[in-house]
Enzyme design. Sequence first.
Site, short mmCIF file in Angstrom:
data_model
loop_
_atom_site.label_atom_id
_atom_site.label_comp_id
_atom_site.label_asym_id
_atom_site.label_seq_id
_atom_site.Cartn_x
_atom_site.Cartn_y
_atom_site.Cartn_z
N HIS A 371 36.92 41.96 38.45
CA HIS A 371 38.15 41.38 37.82
C HIS A 371 37.36 41.73 36.20
O HIS A 371 38.68 42.40 35.45
CB HIS A 371 38.53 40.37 37.96
N GLU A 372 36.86 41.48 36.04
CA GLU A 372 36.16 41.67 34.81
C GLU A 372 36.22 43.41 34.26
O GLU A 372 36.09 43.80 33.47
CB GLU A 372 35.08 40.82 34.08
N HIS A 375 38.75 44.59 33.40
CA HIS A 375 39.33 44.46 31.82
C HIS A 375 38.23 45.68 30.56
O HIS A 375 39.19 45.68 30.30
CB HIS A 375 38.46 42.80 31.04
N HIS A 378 39.91 48.52 30.90
CA HIS A 378 40.87 49.06 29.95
C HIS A 378 40.57 49.47 28.32
O HIS A 378 41.21 50.39 28.06
CB HIS A 378 41.46 47.36 30.00
#
Length: 513
Positions: A371-372, A375, A378
Amino acid sequence: SPRTAALWNKIRLNQALFTRIDALYQKRESLGLSPEQTRVLERHHTKFRREGAGLDPEKKKRLAAIVERLAALGTAFSQNVLADEQSYTLALESEADLAGLPDFVGDAARAAAEERGMNGKHVITLSRSSLEPFLHFSSRRDLREKAFRAWLARGDGGGKTDNKTIIAETMALRAERARLLGYPTFAHYRLDDAMAKTPEAVRELLEKVWKPARAAALADRDALQGLIAEEGGNFKLAPWDWRYYAEKLRKVRCDFEESEVKPYLPLDKVIEAAFYGAQRLFGLTFHSADVPVWHPDVRAWEVRGADGAHVGLFYGDYYARPSKQGGAWMGTMRDQEKLAGNVRPIVLNVMNFNKGDPTLLSFEDARTLFHEMGHGLHGLLSNVTYPTVSCTSVLTDWVELPSQLYEHWFEQPEVLRKFARHHKTGEPIPEPLIKKLMAAKNFDRGCQTLEYISSALVDLDLHLQASADGFDVNAFERATLERIGMPEEIVMRHRPPHFTHVFSGGYYASAYY
């Protein structure tokens, strides 16, 4: 934080500067701007307006004072939570205290004790990666209750680290800020600059999910109570019992236990898997970098594109330590932009895994790492000219999309077969275990969804208050949970006194959904 807030006040409340921005904004259609330039102008105009640039001098002065005070309160709130987390340990003094704990939980507890100078002992801390495995596996109900109650009490102990008065003042100031800017409540102000737009839209989304999740959780609650009765237990299921009996119920329903898969998920292999996904999807490669770090455990990589060109730096700070804020997050030390040349990003991922030899992750821990990483990608893949729209500078209810998509790549069988390998033998995870893992991955989602959505609903309801004079946050929490029908055997993922997403700053306030 207060000094930073004061600096932004001087910029955003500068009338001459806002007049120039507003003049451009009013004739933006005739300026021949690119789509990115149009977006940058729109964001600057919106931010200035929302920070009070259009107010009269007296209101600007009051708003500036509110913003600086809120920054100080947010910092104090965060420091109080951290202090409560740092100060607590549950010592496991004997073999009886270790009852039910797999080796990897005991090893982590011993390592946590050594880190605190308590060699030869075992301790459970309030780090989620320490507490949750203990709640899953410890057969000592009395110790589970002790640790769980300490977890719930962070920021709510009545002493110098108590956050209830900070919450009351924060809410009063946020409500006043919203009124100064022409909104009925802070929730209306905050959500006006989000995709959802209104509190009503957020509530509709949350309640749509709440109802089926609650039905699933109640059915699971009854099944867990049945397990207690089968074992001869003469007590009612409590929040500190849920994970322990859910682990047993998962074994019954899915023939799967967390302890089966954990030996196949050493941290280094999960990091490799996250990098593999980035390479397959985006052509990125990660190469160990000899650059300064802020702690010996921190790792750094140079990230290169498919053409070998430098993309950015990526830091991983994976282990819990006493001085470190809990949780998991992504951040940047430098955002990508092209105004000052080809400026490349410096991105970091922070976790709080219990350090072991090796560090073994749960399935949820591994999903969190992915999940991180979503990010992080991104940030690394940002390709814009203007810093205003760089990296994760998007609307709050869009920023979680890349991360929530990327976390699903971890559970792809191709990835598991390649990287889920036993930490001792190197053998790949067996196919039957992959099938059981996939079958069990949504087990207990009713409880987990209620933990999360109750936090989001309480956050929303808190910020729909038009006034916070004499506010009792604990009474408000109880009343809200009773109104929405929260089962007493389940607690919020984040109670208000330690809800750092919402009270350590305003980024997720009214927007935890």
